[in-house]
Design an enzyme around this catalytic site. Structure first.
Site, short mmCIF file in Angstrom:
data_model
loop_
_atom_site.label_atom_id
_atom_site.label_comp_id
_atom_site.label_asym_id
_atom_site.label_seq_id
_atom_site.Cartn_x
_atom_site.Cartn_y
_atom_site.Cartn_z
CB THR A 26 -4.98 -11.16 8.32
OG1 THR A 26 -4.84 -10.36 7.16
CG2 THR A 26 -4.37 -10.46 9.52
CB VAL A 61 1.72 -2.14 2.18
CG1 VAL A 61 1.51 -2.27 3.69
CG2 VAL A 61 3.20 -2.32 1.84
CG ASP A 115 -5.90 -4.68 6.84
OD1 ASP A 115 -5.74 -5.46 5.88
OD2 ASP A 115 -6.33 -5.06 7.94
N GLY A 135 -9.32 -9.52 5.81
CA GLY A 135 -10.09 -9.37 4.58
C GLY A 135 -9.44 -8.40 3.61
CG MET A 136 -10.41 -5.54 -0.30
SD MET A 136 -9.13 -6.36 -1.31
CE MET A 136 -10.11 -7.63 -2.14
#
Length: 302
Positions: A161, A190, A192, A213-214
């Site tokens: 991101t 999808v 965050d 991140g995750m």
């Protein structure tokens, strides 16, 4: 430690742009625009567009790593200082997902469009239809098909991101977040990044936060919204990031297996950052100078 925001600083704001990871050209683009008097909204859009168009960045925009069926799908959202927001998810045919998200915000009564509806809307707004899978990404995908192993690597596949926050000369704050998501994700997944409150949240009276991140862990904690609310309660951006991050650690027994990182900006121009694993950094442009800062972290990279 509580943040002590001097009202005088808020009246005469120094323009600032910050972004997740070391994307210096993005913050330079946004920062130079801010110095020339551009709005935070225009600057943050143009700033993240730099990475959306950069083919060597395989986690954002064109050239991003595809899902398990070979589709490059993009997620993005944008928030203005007025509290307006726009988002797109599972966008297939347009490099600049953030710009489509802005059009959703400004030209529709909605906040989010997804899939075929988002692509159709983009074309109606004049965006060119593009093939997002480059030869390099296709080659990497074909190699991945040999074993089909899905195990995101900390600070690599999790490096998915660019989130950016900008404050302009008026002291107004806007933010944007854009991503092609985790490499070789399930079709339809999808993260965050397009979710207002998770990948990005801005309250112009307080400040803003973005995440990387995750995505699943970030969504379950509504992390960016939490950070802004903690700043509203008086916490500094640093303390707010640490508190939000520790909530994720507490609620995920497998936290050592993934990365989550936050950055935050308040109205005084104070910046904070915190992550689970060592290796995350953010970049800041202020007073004509671009600088990379290694984030504080909870545990060493495993």
């Amino acid at each position: 430690m509580k943040s002590t925001i001097n009202p005088q600083l808020m009246k005469k704001s120094t323009p600032i742009s910050i972004a997740t990871w070391n994307f210096p050209k993005a913050t330079i683009k946004a920062g130079e625009m801010l110095e020339k008097g551009a709005s935070a909204l225009d600057a943050v859009e143009q700033g993240v567009m730099v990475e959306e168009a950069r083919l060597k960045n395989t986690t954002v925009g064109k050239g991003g790593r595809p899902d398990r069926e070979g589709n490059v799908t993009l997620d993005a959202c944008i928030m203005s200082s007025k509290g307006d927001a726009g988002a797109v998810a599972y966008l297939k045919n347009n490099t600049h997902a953030v710009s489509v998200a802005r059009k959703v915000m400004e030209e529709t009564p909605h906040v989010m469009l997804v899939g075929q509806g988002a692509d159709k809307f983009a074309q109606e707004q004049g965006f060119d239809k593009e093939e997002l899978l480059t030869e390099d990404s296709k080659e990497a995908y074909l190699k991945w098909l040999e074993n089909k192993e899905y195990k995101p690597l900390i600070n690599i596949e999790n490096h998915d991101t660019i989130g950016m926050l900008c404050m302009d000369k008026k002291g107004d704050i806007s933010g944007a977040c854009t991503s092609s998501g985790l490499s070789y994700k399930m079709n339809g997944r999808v993260g965050d990044s397009p979710i207002v409150g998770s990948g990005l949240f801005v309250d112009n009276a307080i400040g803003g936060a973005v995440a990387t991140g995750m995505g699943e862990a970030i969504m379950k904690s509504v992390g960016s919204f939490l950070i802004v609310e903690l700043m509203r309660q008086g916490k500094s951006p640093q303390d707010a990031c640490e508190t939000a991050l520790m909530r994720i650690v507490k609620n995920n027994v497998n936290y050592k297996e993934f990365q989550v990182a936050f950055i935050a900006l308040n109205k005084a121009g104070e910046v904070g950052s915190y992550c689970i694993q060592k290796g995350f950094s953010y970049v800041k442009y202020k007073n004509g100078r671009n600088s990379e800062t290694k984030s504080k972290y909870f545990i060493e990279k495993q």
